[in-house]
Scaffold this motif. Structure first.
Motif, PDB file in Angstrom:
ATOM      1  N   ALA A  11      15.360  -1.504  14.993  1.00  0.00           N
ATOM      2  CA  ALA A  11      14.939  -0.296  14.379  1.00  0.00           C
ATOM      3  C   ALA A  11      15.840   0.037  13.100  1.00  0.00           C
ATOM      4  O   ALA A  11      15.511   0.849  12.995  1.00  0.00           O
ATOM      5  N   GLY A  12      16.849  -0.670  13.086  1.00  0.00           N
ATOM      6  CA  GLY A  12      17.950  -0.714  12.486  1.00  0.00           C
ATOM      7  C   GLY A  12      18.725   0.843  12.812  1.00  0.00           C
ATOM      8  O   GLY A  12      18.824   1.628  11.309  1.00  0.00           O
ATOM      9  N   VAL A  13      18.944   0.973  13.792  1.00  0.00           N
ATOM     10  CA  VAL A  13      19.809   2.057  14.445  1.00  0.00           C
ATOM     11  C   VAL A  13      20.826   1.646  14.335  1.00  0.00           C
ATOM     12  O   VAL A  13      21.300   0.666  15.395  1.00  0.00           O
ATOM     13  N   ARG A  14      22.293   2.583  13.956  1.00  0.00           N
ATOM     14  CA  ARG A  14      23.741   2.134  13.520  1.00  0.00           C
ATOM     15  C   ARG A  14      24.204   2.521  15.322  1.00  0.00           C
ATOM     16  O   ARG A  14      23.591   3.995  15.463  1.00  0.00           O
ATOM     17  N   LEU A  15      24.440   1.904  16.243  1.00  0.00           N
ATOM     18  CA  LEU A  15      25.051   2.777  17.355  1.00  0.00           C
ATOM     19  C   LEU A  15      26.662   2.365  17.995  1.00  0.00           C
ATOM     20  O   LEU A  15      27.248   1.818  17.020  1.00  0.00           O
ATOM     21  N   MET A  16      27.402   3.181  17.433  1.00  0.00           N
ATOM     22  CA  MET A  16      29.010   4.191  17.495  1.00  0.00           C
ATOM     23  C   MET A  16      29.156   3.954  19.440  1.00  0.00           C
ATOM     24  O   MET A  16      28.816   4.826  19.694  1.00  0.00           O
ATOM     25  N   ASP A  17      29.609   2.596  19.330  1.00  0.00           N
ATOM     26  CA  ASP A  17      30.139   2.542  21.186  1.00  0.00           C
ATOM     27  C   ASP A  17      31.291   3.108  21.238  1.00  0.00           C
ATOM     28  O   ASP A  17      31.658   2.486  22.709  1.00  0.00           O
ATOM     29  N   ARG A  18      32.617   2.984  20.886  1.00  0.00           N
ATOM     30  CA  ARG A  18      33.910   2.912  20.755  1.00  0.00           C
ATOM     31  C   ARG A  18      34.480   1.923  21.071  1.00  0.00           C
ATOM     32  O   ARG A  18      35.342   1.570  20.756  1.00  0.00           O
ATOM     33  N   PHE A  19      33.676   1.140  20.407  1.00  0.00           N
ATOM     34  CA  PHE A  19      34.153  -0.318  20.467  1.00  0.00           C
ATOM     35  C   PHE A  19      34.437  -0.696  18.990  1.00  0.00           C
ATOM     36  O   PHE A  19      33.858  -0.449  17.811  1.00  0.00           O
ATOM     37  N   VAL A  20      35.888  -1.617  18.615  1.00  0.00           N
ATOM     38  CA  VAL A  20      36.335  -1.786  17.292  1.00  0.00           C
ATOM     39  C   VAL A  20      36.469  -2.794  16.908  1.00  0.00           C
ATOM     40  O   VAL A  20      36.879  -4.018  17.814  1.00  0.00           O
ATOM     41  N   GLY A  21      36.181  -3.845  16.241  1.00  0.00           N
ATOM     42  CA  GLY A  21      36.121  -4.496  15.868  1.00  0.00           C
ATOM     43  C   GLY A  21      35.164  -6.147  15.617  1.00  0.00           C
ATOM     44  O   GLY A  21      33.931  -4.989  16.217  1.00  0.00           O
ATOM     45  N   SER A  22      34.782  -7.079  14.937  1.00  0.00           N
ATOM     46  CA  SER A  22      33.408  -7.958  14.637  1.00  0.00           C
ATOM     47  C   SER A  22      33.788  -8.671  15.637  1.00  0.00           C
ATOM     48  O   SER A  22      32.927  -9.248  16.210  1.00  0.00           O
ATOM     49  N   LEU A  23      35.328  -9.405  16.335  1.00  0.00           N
ATOM     50  CA  LEU A  23      34.835 -10.883  16.178  1.00  0.00           C
ATOM     51  C   LEU A  23      34.968 -10.867  17.547  1.00  0.00           C
ATOM     52  O   LEU A  23      34.161 -11.568  18.563  1.00  0.00           O
ATOM     53  N   PRO A  50      35.158  -7.742  19.877  1.00  0.00           N
ATOM     54  CA  PRO A  50      35.273  -6.008  19.636  1.00  0.00           C
ATOM     55  C   PRO A  50      35.928  -5.303  20.955  1.00  0.00           C
ATOM     56  O   PRO A  50      35.801  -5.735  22.128  1.00  0.00           O
ATOM     57  N   VAL A  51      37.097  -4.296  20.851  1.00  0.00           N
ATOM     58  CA  VAL A  51      38.022  -4.101  21.785  1.00  0.00           C
ATOM     59  C   VAL A  51      37.756  -2.357  22.572  1.00  0.00           C
ATOM     60  O   VAL A  51      37.087  -1.469  21.132  1.00  0.00           O
ATOM     61  N   PHE A  52      37.433  -1.579  23.556  1.00  0.00           N
ATOM     62  CA  PHE A  52      36.606  -0.764  23.767  1.00  0.00           C
ATOM     63  C   PHE A  52      38.435   0.256  23.528  1.00  0.00           C
ATOM     64  O   PHE A  52      39.742  -0.132  24.105  1.00  0.00           O
ATOM     65  N   ARG A  53      38.088   1.471  23.015  1.00  0.00           N
ATOM     66  CA  ARG A  53      39.292   2.667  22.566  1.00  0.00           C
ATOM     67  C   ARG A  53      38.967   3.269  22.483  1.00  0.00           C
ATOM     68  O   ARG A  53      37.650   4.466  22.054  1.00  0.00           O
ATOM     69  N   ALA A  54      39.686   4.773  23.323  1.00  0.00           N
ATOM     70  CA  ALA A  54      38.798   5.481  23.538  1.00  0.00           C
ATOM     71  C   ALA A  54      38.829   6.596  22.316  1.00  0.00           C
ATOM     72  O   ALA A  54      38.677   8.372  22.831  1.00  0.00           O
ATOM     73  N   SER A  55      40.170   6.260  21.383  1.00  0.00           N
ATOM     74  CA  SER A  55      40.795   7.183  20.343  1.00  0.00           C
ATOM     75  C   SER A  55      39.589   7.251  19.334  1.00  0.00           C
ATOM     76  O   SER A  55      39.650   7.721  18.246  1.00  0.00           O
ATOM     77  N   ARG A  56      38.176   6.418  19.296  1.00  0.00           N
ATOM     78  CA  ARG A  56      37.282   6.608  18.517  1.00  0.00           C
ATOM     79  C   ARG A  56      35.753   7.415  19.090  1.00  0.00           C
ATOM     80  O   ARG A  56      34.618   6.478  17.860  1.00  0.00           O
ATOM     81  N   LEU A  57      35.440   8.082  19.227  1.00  0.00           N
ATOM     82  CA  LEU A  57      34.482   8.348  19.857  1.00  0.00           C
ATOM     83  C   LEU A  57      34.441   9.560  18.338  1.00  0.00           C
ATOM     84  O   LEU A  57      33.111   9.280  18.396  1.00  0.00           O
ATOM     85  N   GLU A  58      34.638  10.436  17.504  1.00  0.00           N
ATOM     86  CA  GLU A  58      34.381  11.190  16.393  1.00  0.00           C
ATOM     87  C   GLU A  58      33.593  10.155  15.665  1.00  0.00           C
ATOM     88  O   GLU A  58      33.931  10.784  14.856  1.00  0.00           O
TER      89      GLU A  58
END
Length: 448
Positions: free
Chosen positions: A217-229, A231-239
Motif C-alpha cells: 500500500a506504500g505505507v511507511r511504518l515507524m516502529d522504533r527500529f533504526v538501521g538498514s542492514l 535494525p536495532v530497537f531504540r527506546a528513544s525513537r518513538l516521536e
C-alpha cells in the motif's frame, strides 16, 4: 430490551452512536437497497459514523489473530493452522494443570501454546532456583535439561507454523485480490490528513502480514527500529517522523502522508535478542527454510530459537515489565489513554488481561471511544468486557460473521480514504455555489 442479548456468538450485533445493541438478521439472497437490514441500507448509517470517528484527534487500531485468519481465508478458502499445543516428555502433568489455570484466569477456558510457553518459562526459573542449593539432585537436573529441549523444539515448530501461514498467503492463486482488500483495509485507517496525528497501529501477532500489506500500500511504518542492514530497537525513537519541503517554500516542512506508528506488542518472528540488544533480522515473508538459517551469528547462544522475541505476555504483569515489552505497552497506554482518542479493535479476542486493563483505563476518559469489530465471540469474552465497563455510550459494536468479514467491511462500511483532497475541494466548491450537499454523493461519508 435489545440490550439484554444473552450472547453475541453466532449473531450479527450492531450498535452505533447512542443506539442500543440490536441483532441484525440478513436475508439470504439478493437484498434490496430499501430493506432496513440490507448492507446497502446499513452502510448509510455505519459509514458516516465510522468516518467521523476515524477523524478523531487521536486514532489507534489494534489487530489480533483475526486479521491473519481473515486474509488466509480469502487467500486459501480455509482458516490457517491454529497454534498447536507443545508436547513435553517431562513435567507433563504439571504443565497441563498450570496451563489450564492460566487459560482460566484470562477467560479463554482452553489453554493454547502461549499459556504453555508462559508456564514453561516460570517452571524453568523455579527449577533453577531450587537446584541452586541441590548439588546432588542429578535426576532433576537431567529432567530440566530435557524440559528445555522440549520447549525449544516446541518453539521451533511454532515458528514454522507461523511461516507456513505466511507462505500459504504469499503463494495463493488469489493473492492479488486478497491483497487488494488488505491494503484497502489498512489505507482506510492510515490515510489520515497529514495535519492530524499519525495512526497508532498495534498488533499482538507474530507474523509479518501487516508489514507485507503496508509495503504493497506504500505505507511507511515507524516502529522504533533504526538501521538498514541490521535494525536495532531504540527506546528513544518513538516521536521520529517524516517531513518534506514543498518546492519554493523554505523553512516550512510538511508532514509526509501515509506514515504510521507501528507497535508489535508481543514481539515478532523476525526479532532476536543478540547481546542484550533487540534486533530485526532479514527473514523473507513466508520463508520455506528453517528459521535459524536466517539468524545472524550468535556464538554465545545455547540455542538460536531461544533468542526469538516471540514470548507471550498475557495476564502476567511481571513479563510486561521486561525489555522491550515495557516500552511497547507504554506506547499503547500513552497513545490511547488521552482525551479525544478513538481505538478500533479488529480480530482481537479480549484474551489478554494486560491489554484489556489499558482499554478499560482509556474508557474512563469521557471523550474517548472504542470500536469493536468482531467476527466471532467464542466464550463471550467481548460481551463480558462490554458489560463490565459500563459505558456503552462510548462503544460502537460491529459483531458477527457479516460485520467482521474483511470483504464486507471494505465494500460497505469502512470510510473511503480521507486523504482524497480533490473530493474535499469539490464538496467545498459545490457548497460555496449554493448547491445542496445531497447532490454530491461523495459528501455522504462526511469527510472533513
Amino acid at each position: 430490551m435489545a440490550e439484554q442479548i444473552k450472547s453475541w456468538n453466532g449473531k450479527n450485533i450492531l450498535k452505533i452512536k447512542s443506539d442500543p445493541l440490536r441483532e441484525v438478521e440478513f436475508k439470504k439472497g439478493e437484498s434490496e437497497d430499501a430493506d432496513q437490514d440490507s448492507p446497502e441500507s446499513l452502510r448509510k448509517e455505519i459509514e458516516p459514523w465510522l468516518t467521523a470517528l476515524f477523524q478523531s484527534e487521536h486514532l489507534s487500531l489494534l489487530m489480533g489473530t483475526g486479521i491473519t485468519s481473515a486474509v488466509h481465508l480469502m487467500a486459501k478458502n480455509k482458516l490457517p493452522q491454529g497454534m498447536g499445543m507443545m508436547d513435553f516428555s517431562v513435567f507433563k502433568k504439571q504443565m497441563e494443570t498450570s496451563a489450564l489455570e492460566s487459560a482460566r484466569k484470562t477467560g479463554r477456558g482452553t489453554p493454547n501454546i502461549e499459556d504453555q510457553i508462559r508456564v514453561a518459562n516460570d517452571l524453568i526459573c523455579g527449577l533453577k532456583i531450587y537446584l541452586s542449593s541441590q548439588d546432588d539432585n542429578e535426576e532433576l537436573k537431567k529432567q530440566l535439561i530435557q524440559f528445555k529441549k522440549d520447549l525449544q523444539s516446541g518453539l521451533s515448530d511454532f515458528a514454522k507454523d507461523v511461516l507456513a501461514t505466511e507462505k500459504n498467503i504469499a503463494l495463493s492463486d488469489h493473492l492479488e485480490n486478497t491483497m487488494d482488500y488488505l491494503t484497502s483495509f489498512l489505507v482506510s485507517f492510515c490515510s489520515r490528513s497529514a495535519t492530524r496525528e499519525r495512526l497508532n497501529l498495534f498488533t499482538t501477532n507474530y507474523d509479518r502480514l501487516i508489514e507485507f500489506g503496508a509495503e504493497l500500500a506504500g505505507v511507511r511504518l515507524m516502529d522504533r527500529f533504526v538501521g538498514s542492514l541490521n535494525p536495532v530497537f531504540r527506546a528513544s525513537r518513538l516521536e521520529v517522523d517524516m517531513h518534506y519541503n514543498p518546492p519554493g517554500i523554505r523553512g516550512e516542512p510538511r508532514y509526509l502522508e501515509g506514515v504510521v506508528h507501528y507497535t508489535k506488542l508481543h514481539g515478532s518472528l523476525d526479532w532476536i535478542n543478540q547481546d542484550n540488544t533487540i534486533r530485526r533480522f532479514a527473514l523473507p515473508f513466508g520463508a520455506d527454510k528453517s528459521i535459524d538459517q536466517f539468524f545472524p551469528q550468535i556464538p554465545s547462544a545455547e540455542d538460536k530459537i531461544s533468542q526469538l522475541i516471540i514470548y507471550p505476555n498475557a495476564g502476567k504483569d511481571r513479563e510486561t515489565a521486561e525489555y522491550p515489552y515495557v516500552e511497547l505497552f507504554r506506547d499503547m497506554a500513552a497513545a490511547i489513554c488521552r482525551p479525544n482518542a478513538t481505538l478500533v479493535l479488529y480480530g482481537y479476542g479480549f484474551g489478554d488481561d494486560h491489554i484489556n486493563r489499558i482499554i478499560r483505563d482509556m474508557l474512563t476518559i469521557p471523550s474517548t471511544h472504542l470500536v469493536m469489530i468482531i467476527f466471532s465471540d467464542e466464550g463471550d469474552r467481548a460481551k463480558r468486557f462490554y458489560d463490565s465497563v459500563g459505558c456503552s455510550a462510548q462503544i460502537t459494536v460491529l459483531a458477527g460473521s457479516h460485520f467482521g468479514d474483511l470483504k464486507n467491511l471494505v465494500d460497505y462500511y469502512l470510510p473511503k480514504p480521507a486523504i482524497d483532497r480533490a473530493t474535499n475541494r469539490m464538496a467545498d466548491l459545490l457548497k460555496n455555489r449554493g448547491l445542496s450537499a445531497q447532490s454530491n454523493p461523495t459528501d455522504e461519508g462526511g469527510h472533513s
